[in-house]
Design an enzyme around this catalytic site. Structure first.
Site, mmCIF file in Angstrom:
data_model
loop_
_atom_site.group_PDB
_atom_site.id
_atom_site.type_symbol
_atom_site.label_atom_id
_atom_site.label_comp_id
_atom_site.label_asym_id
_atom_site.label_seq_id
_atom_site.Cartn_x
_atom_site.Cartn_y
_atom_site.Cartn_z
ATOM 1 C CG HIS A 156 -1.695 -1.234 1.442
ATOM 2 N ND1 HIS A 156 -2.950 -1.464 0.939
ATOM 3 C CD2 HIS A 156 -1.348 -2.374 2.093
ATOM 4 C CE1 HIS A 156 -3.349 -2.677 1.311
ATOM 5 N NE2 HIS A 156 -2.389 -3.257 1.992
ATOM 6 C CB SER A 277 13.323 23.169 -14.209
ATOM 7 O OG SER A 277 12.573 24.363 -14.277
ATOM 8 C CE LYS A 283 11.340 20.513 -10.748
ATOM 9 N NZ LYS A 283 10.435 19.626 -10.050
ATOM 10 C CD GLU A 290 8.998 12.857 -14.870
ATOM 11 O OE1 GLU A 290 7.987 13.549 -14.887
ATOM 12 O OE2 GLU A 290 10.145 13.343 -14.764
#
Ligand code: ARG
Length: 459
Positions: A156, A277, A283, A290
């Protein structure tokens, strides 16, 4: 341009229909398989005396030259010639004249395209197989470096019990090993040579189908001419295998994305495998993972698209089936793009072992082991579960982990607890006592790694 099938027509095709109908844009990539298939067909026609041996030789020589010219970038395919099959046939007849016109004897584009696509996908499957093996190799070697790297295991997405990074990695080894085996099963079912099915009802010529199959490296010939031209199960099944691979890569990517977040800080992607970024200077984004997770969607989409294209098609060939190529090609291309980049991303990332261990120690991952400790001292499990639950509740209020409690504190909850509790609930004990086959104990995982490496060396 005059059509190869122009005999019964009085008018030429509308330009728009030519463009609409034409598949050369995307089926040209099967030129090698088309030529190989035609060479084998021509050789068989000559051997059987269906066409003069001389013509067969001219066809094979001509096709060889066309292949070399295509590979040297000297050929421009024509939209008007519709597809790769007619483009090559036209090139051949332009070059060698009448002999070329005999190539299509006893054959239809319907069995020709079925052959080309099977051959193309079987060739691609060899590359997919090598890429899967490479990824498995990266995983097992990384696991080998981390047999003692303790981390939290989750259910979970809540901390559950301590495991090692090696154990976690070897779970993906098993998934991808099954993918490899699925690809092998697919190969067996794709290994049927359809030439001889003709347009739909076979042919009157005495073709030697087995000869062609052997020439082209197939183990079997298709057994029903209608099925031979209209079966696309092999494209659908392969996209299902590819979808499963992407599903595994996507789950793994999701974990790597989480692990590289500040909140987890279990890994850091190499600079060469992450991006920044344009506005936020701090970043470092896990774009590669992704994108792999994202591309999973398009591969699933192709599976659904292919199933839907084939749904409700009457026997035998229908032009709808030309719509099989773009999805299956893109599915294969996408997986071939993802596998090597994923492997390299994994091989170059840094593992923050200390944070993993810290993560394992927090969140009471040793609570089950504390209960098991009480059970070993004679307490029934349900009772032990209750005692440890109370211990956890107490520890939370004191902002302590279980192993930070004193024996006196433990004894408040059960007087059978002695100072051997600390060893019993240490992270190492928690991992190493799980010696069951398939469990995370360090020695057990080491054995799994050796078995995994042996498996790879046998491939
Ligand atoms: N380009 C066609 C395809 O991809 C080849 C077969 C065409 N056959 C036909 N009878 N129109 O399916």
């Amino acid at each position: 341009m005059a059509k190869l099938w122009g005999g019964r027509f009085q008018k030429s095709t509308d330009k728009r229909v030519d463009d609409f109908n034409s598949s050369i844009r995307f089926d040209k990539r099967m030129y090698r398989q088309d030529i190989k298939g035609s060479m084998a067909h021509a050789e068989m026609l000559g051997k059987q005396g269906i066409i003069p041996k001389d013509d067969a030789d001219k066809i094979i020589k001509g096709l060889g030259e066309i292949l070399a010219d295509i590979e040297a970038g000297k050929i421009e395919f024509l939209i008007d010639a519709e597809d790769i099959h007619m483009n090559i046939e036209k090139l051949l007849t332009d070059r060698i004249g009448d002999a070329g016109k005999r190539l299509h004897t006893g054959r239809s584009r319907n069995d020709q395209v079925a052959l080309d696509l099977r051959m193309y996908l079987l060739d691609e499957a060899k590359e997919l197989r090598a890429m899967l093996l490479n990824l498995l190799d990266v995983i097992v070697n990384l696991a080998d470096e981390h047999t003692e790297t303790i981390m939290p295991g989750y259910t979970h997405l809540q901390k559950a019990q301590p495991i090692t990074l090696a154990h976690h990695l070897m779970a993906y080894f098993e998934m991808l090993r099954r993918d490899l085996s699925r690809l092998g099963d697919w190969e067996k079912r794709c290994d049927y040579m359809p030439l001889g099915s003709g347009a739909l009802a076979g042919t009157t010529y005495p073709l030697d189908r087995e000869f062609v199959a052997e020439k082209l490296g197939f183990s079997n010939v298709t057994r029903n001419s209608l099925d031979g031209v209209s079966d696309r199960d092999f494209a659908i099944e392969l996209s299902s295998v590819l979808s499963m691979i992407m599903m595994h890569l996507s789950r793994f990517s999701e974990e790597l994305i989480l692990w590289s977040s500040h909140e987890f800080s279990f890994i850091e992607m190499d600079d060469s495998y992450s991006t920044g970024s344009s506005i936020m200077p701090q970043k470092k984004n896990p774009d590669v993972a992704e994108l792999i997770r994202g591309k999973t969607g398009r591969v699933y989409g192709h599976l659904m698209g292919l199933l839907t294209t084939m749904k409700g098609l009457p026997l035998a060939y229908n032009k709808d089936m030309q719509e099989d190529k773009e999805p299956i090609f893109d599915a294969v291309d996408t997986v071939k793009l993802c596998l090597p980049v994923f492997a390299e991303m994994l091989a170059t990332m840094t593992v923050k072992k200390d944070n993993m261990l810290l993560g394992a120690k927090g969140g009471f991952t040793n609570a089950t082991d504390a209960a098991d400790y009480l059970v070993k001292k004679g307490m029934p499990f349900r009772e032990a579960h209750e005692v440890v639950g109370k211990l956890v509740f107490y520890s939370i209020s004191k902002d302590k982990s279980l192993d930070e409690l004193t024996v006196a504190e433990f004894k408040e909850f059960s007087d059978i607890i002695e100072d051997d509790i600390y060893d019993a609930i240490s992270m190492t004990t928690c991992v190493n006592d799980r010696k069951v086959i398939g469990g995370p104990a360090m020695d057990t995982v080491k054995t799994a790694i050796i078995e995994g490496k042996d498996f790879l060396s046998e491939q």
